[in-house]
Write a protein that holds these residues in place. Structure first.
Motif, short mmCIF file in Angstrom:
data_model
loop_
_atom_site.label_atom_id
_atom_site.label_comp_id
_atom_site.label_asym_id
_atom_site.label_seq_id
_atom_site.Cartn_x
_atom_site.Cartn_y
_atom_site.Cartn_z
N ALA A 128 0.80 -1.46 0.01
CA ALA A 128 0.14 0.26 -0.18
C ALA A 128 0.77 1.05 0.00
O ALA A 128 0.61 2.30 -0.65
CB ALA A 128 -0.75 0.09 1.24
N SER A 129 1.64 1.32 0.82
CA SER A 129 2.66 2.37 1.14
C SER A 129 3.27 2.81 -0.37
O SER A 129 3.81 3.54 -1.27
CB SER A 129 3.95 2.50 1.91
N THR A 130 3.71 1.49 -1.04
CA THR A 130 4.52 1.54 -2.56
C THR A 130 3.93 2.27 -3.83
O THR A 130 4.04 2.93 -4.21
CB THR A 130 4.94 0.13 -3.02
N GLU A 131 2.45 1.35 -2.83
CA GLU A 131 1.11 2.06 -4.37
C GLU A 131 0.61 3.68 -4.26
O GLU A 131 1.10 4.56 -5.25
CB GLU A 131 -0.07 1.33 -4.18
N SER A 132 0.91 3.96 -2.75
CA SER A 132 1.13 6.06 -2.60
C SER A 132 1.96 6.03 -2.84
O SER A 132 1.94 6.89 -3.59
CB SER A 132 0.40 6.03 -1.24
N LYS A 133 2.79 6.03 -2.73
CA LYS A 133 4.41 6.36 -3.79
C LYS A 133 4.17 7.13 -4.85
O LYS A 133 4.75 8.23 -5.54
CB LYS A 133 5.53 6.30 -2.75
N ILE A 134 4.15 5.62 -5.70
CA ILE A 134 4.13 5.91 -6.94
C ILE A 134 3.02 6.88 -7.71
O ILE A 134 2.72 7.19 -8.05
CB ILE A 134 3.49 4.38 -7.81
N SER A 135 1.61 6.23 -6.87
CA SER A 135 0.65 7.88 -7.18
C SER A 135 0.86 9.00 -7.14
O SER A 135 0.85 9.68 -8.15
CB SER A 135 -0.47 7.47 -6.38
N ASP A 136 1.33 9.36 -5.94
CA ASP A 136 2.32 10.75 -5.80
C ASP A 136 3.55 11.20 -6.77
O ASP A 136 3.40 12.02 -7.29
CB ASP A 136 3.01 10.48 -3.60
N LEU A 137 4.57 10.21 -7.20
CA LEU A 137 5.05 10.58 -8.25
C LEU A 137 4.60 10.69 -9.19
O LEU A 137 5.49 11.50 -9.97
CB LEU A 137 6.26 9.61 -8.48
N ALA A 138 3.91 10.02 -9.71
CA ALA A 138 2.40 9.66 -10.87
C ALA A 138 2.30 11.51 -11.00
O ALA A 138 2.38 11.52 -12.42
CB ALA A 138 2.19 8.99 -11.32
N GLU A 139 1.57 11.78 -9.98
CA GLU A 139 1.24 12.90 -9.93
C GLU A 139 2.21 13.59 -9.89
O GLU A 139 1.52 15.36 -11.28
CB GLU A 139 0.12 12.93 -8.87
N LEU A 140 3.13 14.11 -9.69
CA LEU A 140 3.80 15.01 -9.41
C LEU A 140 4.55 15.48 -11.13
O LEU A 140 4.30 16.30 -11.45
CB LEU A 140 5.49 15.24 -8.72
N GLU A 141 5.31 13.81 -11.69
CA GLU A 141 5.43 14.32 -12.90
C GLU A 141 4.39 13.78 -14.02
O GLU A 141 4.84 14.28 -15.24
CB GLU A 141 5.84 12.79 -13.18
N SER A 142 3.36 14.06 -13.69
CA SER A 142 2.57 14.20 -14.44
C SER A 142 2.32 15.55 -15.65
O SER A 142 1.60 15.50 -16.76
CB SER A 142 0.42 14.20 -14.41
N MET A 143 3.02 16.48 -14.81
CA MET A 143 3.20 18.10 -15.63
C MET A 143 3.98 17.65 -16.91
O MET A 143 4.18 18.44 -17.53
CB MET A 143 3.84 19.79 -14.95
N GLU A 144 4.49 17.22 -17.55
CA GLU A 144 6.34 16.80 -18.09
C GLU A 144 5.29 16.34 -19.44
O GLU A 144 5.79 16.16 -20.20
CB GLU A 144 6.95 15.87 -17.31
N SER A 145 3.48 15.18 -18.93
CA SER A 145 3.10 14.56 -20.20
C SER A 145 3.89 14.17 -21.08
O SER A 145 3.90 14.27 -22.31
CB SER A 145 2.52 15.77 -20.53
N ASP A 146 4.67 12.77 -20.17
CA ASP A 146 4.97 12.33 -21.14
C ASP A 146 4.36 10.86 -21.07
O ASP A 146 4.66 9.95 -20.04
CB ASP A 146 6.83 11.48 -20.77
N PRO A 147 4.09 10.41 -22.34
CA PRO A 147 3.53 9.33 -22.32
C PRO A 147 3.85 8.46 -21.78
O PRO A 147 3.42 6.97 -21.17
CB PRO A 147 2.48 8.71 -23.66
N LYS A 148 5.10 7.71 -21.49
CA LYS A 148 5.85 6.23 -21.20
C LYS A 148 5.94 6.18 -20.18
O LYS A 148 5.94 5.21 -19.55
CB LYS A 148 7.34 6.18 -22.45
N LYS A 149 6.39 7.45 -19.96
CA LYS A 149 6.43 7.33 -18.02
C LYS A 149 5.52 7.35 -17.71
O LYS A 149 5.22 6.72 -16.56
CB LYS A 149 7.21 9.00 -17.54
N SER A 150 3.99 8.06 -17.62
CA SER A 150 2.91 7.65 -17.44
C SER A 150 2.46 6.48 -17.69
O SER A 150 1.44 5.82 -16.66
CB SER A 150 1.96 8.78 -18.34
N ALA A 151 2.89 5.76 -18.65
CA ALA A 151 2.53 3.87 -18.70
C ALA A 151 2.80 3.66 -17.63
O ALA A 151 2.57 2.66 -17.38
CB ALA A 151 2.72 3.93 -20.55
N ARG A 152 4.97 3.58 -17.50
CA ARG A 152 5.27 3.16 -16.69
C ARG A 152 4.30 3.14 -15.56
O ARG A 152 4.46 1.90 -14.70
CB ARG A 152 6.14 2.97 -16.55
#
Length: 190
Positions: A86-110
């Motif tokens: 659950a902690s790892t899932e939350s960390k991934i979600s936080d990082l995905a949200e922070l980096e969503s501004m970069e709009s890199d589709p490959k990174k978003s898919a990862r």
């Protein structure tokens, strides 16, 4: 000839089950298993269990005082693996949200791939915990083994990335280590 009612048969079956469960519990209390003994056994029989990490992780958890036997250690390790997933899932979600501004589709898919894997792993671990608590070790072991794939699958999704590393590598690694401990203890309890 007198027939036995289904209620009587059910009552007798419940009584036998409860007596067997109580006897197993008494046996566990009569022969307590220390964290060092549980971790030694798991590390000797399961390649993914690091003895020192096992002892350190479990002995520092306040719930470890309630563990009397290998069944209890398997439950605690599974609870810790759920916490890590659950902690790892939350960390991934936080990082995905922070980096969503970069709009890199490959990174978003990862990130999405890893979120799906850890969400699934947490669900499998919760089901395994239910089965452990019910004493259905074979099914619990099957579910724990299936949950191990989350960290490897997430790491694989990041292969070929610019930096070549998993943004949540430490969380990912810790989850995998705790899930292996849960597998080792459950195997011993079965």
């Amino acid at each position: 000839m007198r027939s036995t009612s289904p209620v009587c048969i059910l009552g007798l079956a419940v009584a036998v089950f409860m007596a067997a469960h109580a006897a197993a519990r008494e046996e566990s209390c009569a022969n307590p298993v220390t964290v060092t003994a549980a971790c030694r056994g798991a590390s000797d029989t399961h390649h993914g269990v690091d003895y020192d990490h096992c002892v350190r992780s479990l002995s520092t958890d306040p719930r470890s005082g309630d563990a009397a036997g290998i069944h209890d250690w398997a439950i605690l390790a599974t609870k810790l693996a759920i916490d890590h997933a659950a902690s790892t899932e939350s960390k991934i979600s936080d990082l995905a949200e922070l980096e969503s501004m970069e709009s890199d589709p490959k990174k978003s898919a990862r990130y999405e791939h890893c979120l799906e894997r850890y969400g699934g792993a947490a669900d499998l671990l919760r089901d395994a915990l239910d089965n452990l608590q019910a004493g259905v070790y074979g099914k619990a072991l099957e579910q724990l083994m299936a949950s191990l794939g989350a960290s490897e699958s997430c790491e694989d999704a990041w292969k070929g990335a610019d930096k070549g590393s998993v943004p949540v590598a430490a969380h990912d690694r810790e989850y995998g280590r705790m899930a292996h401990i849960a597998v080792g203890f459950t195997h011993a309890a079965a």
